[in-house]
Design a protein around this motif. Sequence first.
Motif, PDB file in Angstrom:
ATOM      1  N   ALA A 139       3.746 -10.696   7.445  1.00 56.16           N
ATOM      2  CA  ALA A 139       3.488  -9.444   8.020  1.00 56.16           C
ATOM      3  C   ALA A 139       3.367  -8.321   7.028  1.00 56.16           C
ATOM      4  CB  ALA A 139       4.370  -8.677   9.135  1.00 56.16           C
ATOM      5  N   SER A 140       3.961  -8.624   5.737  1.00 60.26           N
ATOM      6  CA  SER A 140       4.091  -7.651   4.823  1.00 60.26           C
ATOM      7  C   SER A 140       3.099  -7.714   3.778  1.00 60.26           C
ATOM      8  CB  SER A 140       5.634  -7.789   4.054  1.00 60.26           C
ATOM      9  OG  SER A 140       6.509  -7.190   4.891  1.00 60.26           O
ATOM     10  N   ALA A 141       2.297  -8.827   3.694  1.00 59.82           N
ATOM     11  CA  ALA A 141       1.330  -9.163   2.904  1.00 59.82           C
ATOM     12  C   ALA A 141       0.131  -8.254   2.620  1.00 59.82           C
ATOM     13  CB  ALA A 141       0.749 -10.490   3.066  1.00 59.82           C
ATOM     14  N   SER A 142      -0.148  -7.554   3.589  1.00 54.30           N
ATOM     15  CA  SER A 142      -1.220  -6.531   3.637  1.00 54.30           C
ATOM     16  C   SER A 142      -1.036  -5.223   2.743  1.00 54.30           C
ATOM     17  CB  SER A 142      -1.666  -5.961   4.940  1.00 54.30           C
ATOM     18  OG  SER A 142      -0.857  -5.122   5.537  1.00 54.30           O
ATOM     19  N   MET A 143       0.600  -5.118   2.390  1.00 54.50           N
ATOM     20  CA  MET A 143       0.801  -4.128   1.549  1.00 54.50           C
ATOM     21  C   MET A 143       0.592  -4.334   0.101  1.00 54.50           C
ATOM     22  SD  MET A 143       4.318  -2.704   2.875  1.00 54.50           S
ATOM     23  CE  MET A 143       4.944  -3.951   3.936  1.00 54.50           C
ATOM     24  N   LEU A 144       0.175  -5.763  -0.280  1.00 55.54           N
ATOM     25  CA  LEU A 144      -0.068  -5.998  -1.435  1.00 55.54           C
ATOM     26  C   LEU A 144      -1.433  -5.581  -1.907  1.00 55.54           C
ATOM     27  CD1 LEU A 144       1.328  -9.844  -1.545  1.00 55.54           C
ATOM     28  CD2 LEU A 144       1.971  -7.676  -3.045  1.00 55.54           C
ATOM     29  N   THR A 145      -2.300  -5.197  -1.152  1.00 54.77           N
ATOM     30  CA  THR A 145      -3.656  -4.612  -1.167  1.00 54.77           C
ATOM     31  C   THR A 145      -3.542  -3.197  -1.700  1.00 54.77           C
ATOM     32  OG1 THR A 145      -4.287  -5.921   0.688  1.00 54.77           O
ATOM     33  CG2 THR A 145      -5.796  -4.393  -0.214  1.00 54.77           C
ATOM     34  N   LEU A 146      -2.563  -2.451  -1.159  1.00 57.46           N
ATOM     35  CA  LEU A 146      -2.268  -1.390  -1.691  1.00 57.46           C
ATOM     36  C   LEU A 146      -1.557  -1.047  -2.772  1.00 57.46           C
ATOM     37  CD1 LEU A 146      -2.474  -0.900   1.776  1.00 57.46           C
ATOM     38  CD2 LEU A 146      -0.944   1.150   1.579  1.00 57.46           C
TER      39      LEU A 146
ATOM     40  N   GLU B 137      11.515  -5.016  -4.685  1.00 61.45           N
ATOM     41  CA  GLU B 137      12.663  -4.681  -4.759  1.00 61.45           C
ATOM     42  C   GLU B 137      13.109  -4.515  -3.219  1.00 61.45           C
ATOM     43  OE1 GLU B 137      13.486  -1.334  -7.345  1.00 61.45           O
ATOM     44  OE2 GLU B 137      12.863  -2.619  -8.923  1.00 61.45           O
ATOM     45  N   THR B 138      12.103  -3.767  -2.505  1.00 63.32           N
ATOM     46  CA  THR B 138      12.390  -3.309  -1.261  1.00 63.32           C
ATOM     47  C   THR B 138      11.421  -4.205  -0.230  1.00 63.32           C
ATOM     48  OG1 THR B 138      10.640  -1.524  -1.371  1.00 63.32           O
ATOM     49  CG2 THR B 138      12.848  -0.916  -1.794  1.00 63.32           C
ATOM     50  N   GLY B 139      10.484  -4.615  -0.754  1.00 60.08           N
ATOM     51  CA  GLY B 139       9.334  -5.481   0.246  1.00 60.08           C
ATOM     52  C   GLY B 139       8.511  -4.577   1.254  1.00 60.08           C
ATOM     53  N   ASP B 140       8.384  -3.241   0.778  1.00 59.14           N
ATOM     54  CA  ASP B 140       7.681  -2.322   1.206  1.00 59.14           C
ATOM     55  C   ASP B 140       7.089  -1.410   0.246  1.00 59.14           C
ATOM     56  OD1 ASP B 140       9.673  -0.534   1.102  1.00 59.14           O
ATOM     57  OD2 ASP B 140      10.271  -0.723   3.172  1.00 59.14           O
ATOM     58  N   MET B 141       6.510  -0.179   0.750  1.00 59.21           N
ATOM     59  CA  MET B 141       6.002   0.703  -0.210  1.00 59.21           C
ATOM     60  C   MET B 141       6.919   1.834  -0.532  1.00 59.21           C
ATOM     61  SD  MET B 141       3.034  -0.427  -0.946  1.00 59.21           S
ATOM     62  CE  MET B 141       2.116   1.086  -1.724  1.00 59.21           C
ATOM     63  N   SER B 142       8.221   1.824  -0.215  1.00 54.02           N
ATOM     64  CA  SER B 142       9.130   2.861  -0.498  1.00 54.02           C
ATOM     65  C   SER B 142       9.198   3.208  -1.889  1.00 54.02           C
ATOM     66  CB  SER B 142      10.660   2.094  -0.218  1.00 54.02           C
ATOM     67  OG  SER B 142      10.829   1.725   0.931  1.00 54.02           O
ATOM     68  N   GLY B 143       9.018   2.364  -3.030  1.00 50.28           N
ATOM     69  CA  GLY B 143       9.057   2.767  -4.216  1.00 50.28           C
ATOM     70  C   GLY B 143       7.620   3.464  -4.741  1.00 50.28           C
ATOM     71  N   LEU B 144       6.595   3.082  -4.139  1.00 49.81           N
ATOM     72  CA  LEU B 144       5.416   3.294  -4.743  1.00 49.81           C
ATOM     73  C   LEU B 144       4.699   4.389  -3.764  1.00 49.81           C
ATOM     74  CD1 LEU B 144       4.469  -0.328  -5.205  1.00 49.81           C
ATOM     75  CD2 LEU B 144       4.968   1.462  -6.801  1.00 49.81           C
TER      76      LEU B 144
ATOM     77  N   GLY C  90      -0.980  10.936   5.078  1.00 45.96           N
ATOM     78  CA  GLY C  90      -0.243  10.140   3.908  1.00 45.96           C
ATOM     79  C   GLY C  90       0.231   8.733   4.577  1.00 45.96           C
ATOM     80  N   ILE C  91       0.628   7.844   3.704  1.00 48.43           N
ATOM     81  CA  ILE C  91       1.060   6.742   4.205  1.00 48.43           C
ATOM     82  C   ILE C  91       2.709   6.551   4.447  1.00 48.43           C
ATOM     83  CG2 ILE C  91      -0.681   5.187   3.071  1.00 48.43           C
ATOM     84  CD1 ILE C  91       1.469   4.293   0.844  1.00 48.43           C
ATOM     85  N   ASN C  92       3.289   5.778   5.227  1.00 53.33           N
ATOM     86  CA  ASN C  92       4.512   5.412   5.430  1.00 53.33           C
ATOM     87  C   ASN C  92       4.994   4.274   4.463  1.00 53.33           C
ATOM     88  OD1 ASN C  92       3.775   3.229   6.857  1.00 53.33           O
ATOM     89  ND2 ASN C  92       4.516   4.104   8.625  1.00 53.33           N
ATOM     90  N   ARG C  93       6.220   3.957   4.588  1.00 57.86           N
ATOM     91  CA  ARG C  93       6.811   2.790   3.878  1.00 57.86           C
ATOM     92  C   ARG C  93       6.023   1.358   4.343  1.00 57.86           C
ATOM     93  NH1 ARG C  93      12.481   3.585   2.805  1.00 57.86           N
ATOM     94  NH2 ARG C  93      12.561   5.923   3.206  1.00 57.86           N
ATOM     95  N   GLU C  94       5.599   1.373   5.442  1.00 60.81           N
ATOM     96  CA  GLU C  94       4.808   0.119   5.670  1.00 60.81           C
ATOM     97  C   GLU C  94       3.306   0.046   5.122  1.00 60.81           C
ATOM     98  OE1 GLU C  94       6.678   1.538   8.332  1.00 60.81           O
ATOM     99  OE2 GLU C  94       8.327   0.141   7.454  1.00 60.81           O
ATOM    100  N   GLY C  95       2.908   1.229   4.541  1.00 57.41           N
ATOM    101  CA  GLY C  95       1.500   1.248   4.083  1.00 57.41           C
ATOM    102  C   GLY C  95       0.761   1.703   5.177  1.00 57.41           C
TER     103      GLY C  95
END
Length: 326
Positions: free
Chosen positions: A145-152, A256-263, A293-298
């Motif tokens: 479920a988190s893989a689509s964030m890799l596109t971001l 580090e977090t598995g989501d977009m928190s740091g980016l 804007g985006i949230n932590r989940e992208g």
Amino acid sequence: MKGEILKLLKETDGYVSGQELCRRFGVSRTAVWKVMNQLKEEGYEIEAVRNRGYALKGSADVLSAEEIMSSIHTEWAGRQVVYFDETDSTNIQARRLAEQKAPHGTLVVADRQNGGRGRRGRGWTSPSGVGIWMSLVLRPKISPASASMLTLVAALSVREGIEKETGLLAGIKWPNDLVLNGKKICGILTEMSTELMEIQYVVPGIGINVNQTEFPDEIKETAASLYLESGKIWKRSGLIAAIMEAFEKNYDIFLETGDMSGLMEEYNQYLVNRGKEVCVLAPQGEYRAMADGINREGSLLVTRADGTREEIISGEVSVRGIYGYV
Ligand code: BTN
């Protein structure tokens, strides 16, 4: 040996003696001379001076496995390069290699694709000599479920690489297009394979219009290249290397977090939709809203005219500007 000689020439400020090359690689002077001629034929400007040796003075926009590998200085992203002068689609090739156990970080690059694929079943125009058509094999230990964030993460890294290499400031159109002056210069298609809810591999495929001077009629209103927007021809290998370096850094921050928190902050800074009215193309129907804007989940957060906030999940719904592409 050609790749290693190229690397050495690139790293040396000045001349490398023929004798030194023969000693290092355990070959004859004739063998070294042959490699130099091959490199010249490929587009490298090599100066040979008696009693001093060889020096690399410059190069055209050469694309080859040796050129890419000698440009990339990363730990794992793009350390292994599989290069094609022509192939159907680097995404197809990267998936094939991933099935054959290609390691995390393997990079597939083609000078031309004859079956380039875009999102939503569309094609992707990928002519020879002018673009970057590449796909990366990733094996992240995250939930599917988190893989689509890799596109971001990839979009952010391409943006950063382009800025570092060219100084051009591209914006991001959520979720993963890059734009310059309102026109698309890069698209990303991410594909994944899972088994028993576990990721086998993820392949982000990146297409960047670098040195095109024109586009086919169907896309010329919305597409641009770095050349068309800057008036300069850019070296694709330098861009690929800068993007791999940025990707490696951003991927670690993401893990580090598995989501977009740091980016998230950086992503939102470059988000061209931010603060603009967008048309949300949802399956239940289109509606207009303001992009926040985006949230932590992208996901893209938008506010509708009546004040209700919606969370748009990437891959399910797309957005476009109300006056055109952005
Ligand atoms: C989009 O529709 O915006 C996504 C385009 C993705 C194109 C790239 S080029 C390299 C890789 N190989 C493909 O066939 N597609 C992606």
